[in-house]
Design an enzyme around this catalytic site. Sequence first.
Site, mmCIF file in Angstrom:
data_model
loop_
_atom_site.group_PDB
_atom_site.id
_atom_site.type_symbol
_atom_site.label_atom_id
_atom_site.label_comp_id
_atom_site.label_asym_id
_atom_site.label_seq_id
_atom_site.Cartn_x
_atom_site.Cartn_y
_atom_site.Cartn_z
ATOM 1 C CB THR A 27 -43.398 8.469 -34.853
ATOM 2 O OG1 THR A 27 -44.565 9.262 -35.049
ATOM 3 C CG2 THR A 27 -43.092 7.743 -36.134
ATOM 4 C CB CYS A 58 -44.013 -26.908 -39.088
ATOM 5 S SG CYS A 58 -43.732 -26.077 -37.500
ATOM 6 C CG ASN A 109 -49.837 11.319 -42.457
ATOM 7 O OD1 ASN A 109 -49.425 10.658 -41.514
ATOM 8 N ND2 ASN A 109 -49.194 11.393 -43.603
ATOM 9 C CG HIS A 124 -48.046 -4.774 -43.039
ATOM 10 N ND1 HIS A 124 -47.748 -3.434 -43.157
ATOM 11 C CD2 HIS A 124 -48.575 -5.138 -44.230
ATOM 12 C CE1 HIS A 124 -48.081 -3.014 -44.371
ATOM 13 N NE2 HIS A 124 -48.590 -4.030 -45.040
ATOM 14 C CB ILE A 153 -51.076 11.583 -34.767
ATOM 15 C CG1 ILE A 153 -50.832 11.714 -36.278
ATOM 16 C CG2 ILE A 153 -52.028 10.429 -34.468
ATOM 17 C CD1 ILE A 153 -50.057 10.570 -36.891
ATOM 18 N NE ARG A 165 -41.876 1.650 -47.436
ATOM 19 C CZ ARG A 165 -41.147 0.847 -48.209
ATOM 20 N NH1 ARG A 165 -40.087 1.311 -48.820
ATOM 21 N NH2 ARG A 165 -41.477 -0.408 -48.358
ATOM 22 C CB CYS A 223 -40.392 -28.878 -37.774
ATOM 23 S SG CYS A 223 -40.220 -27.240 -38.492
HETATM 24 ZN ZN LIG Z 1 -41.498 -25.667 -37.384
#
Ligand SMILES: [Zn+2]
Length: 259
Positions: free
Chosen positions: A30, A136, A224, A125, A242, A38, A161
């Site tokens: 951030t 593909c 945090n 992620h 942080i 969120r 493709c």
């Molecule tokens: Zn493809």
Amino acid sequence: MAATDDIGDARRRVDAARRVVVLTGAGISTDSGIPDFRGPRGVWTRNPAAEKQSTIQHYLADPEVRRAAWRSRLDSPAWTAEPNAGHRALVALERRGKLHALVTQNIDELHQRAGSSPEKVVEVHGSMRRVMCWQCGRRAPMEEALARVRAGEDDPRCPACGGIQKSDTISFGQALVPEVIEHALSAAAEADLLLAVGSTLQVQPVAGMVPIAARAGAAIVIVNDQPTAMDALADVVLRAQIGAVLSEICGTADAPRAH
Ligand SMILES: [Zn+2]
């Protein structure tokens, strides 16, 4: 702001550790201008349509959702974001020879841009800097697809493709990559210190790294700006800004902390 003695406690634990596993979430980015998704000022909180773009079923089924997604990718603040002091402190930790793995929930590649070794970074992620063909499986730099959007295409298809392309990230409704999750969880089991940064530690299976590391005897340090789901398991909780705190406990890239 965290109490000074807690920062000292965390620093001594990092100094004593040899296999630090770091888990980072949105909070570390951030300060680089990348909004949390969120949080109260988050992208989805302000724009529910953005959440629809991030749901795989809508994305694949609805050309209008894809067109909107490509436009918002083009405008993302992430393309110009620079790593901050928090990312650089983790580079310093690696240079001290202490970093075993850097698991991140972020898709911005700011750890690698700061100088963390790609082989240490585990992107649970995925990465927004790549595209992936849903048909593909071809992967390519995101910039290749964005250049076509800038040139006028509104839903650039796979050059190999003709399939639907999207950013190589885990959308809602999309399965995590089992080998990647396995890598993250086994790294946690090998840690002698787990440092969780900028995540509320609510999303499984990644949050499970904390109890896994604790059971294996690792010290747990959480940094945090708000309470997390795993605070009760931590040896030290630093509720703090942080970048500044990570520089104090890990060192800075310019001047790594002496051994
Ligand atoms: Zn493809």
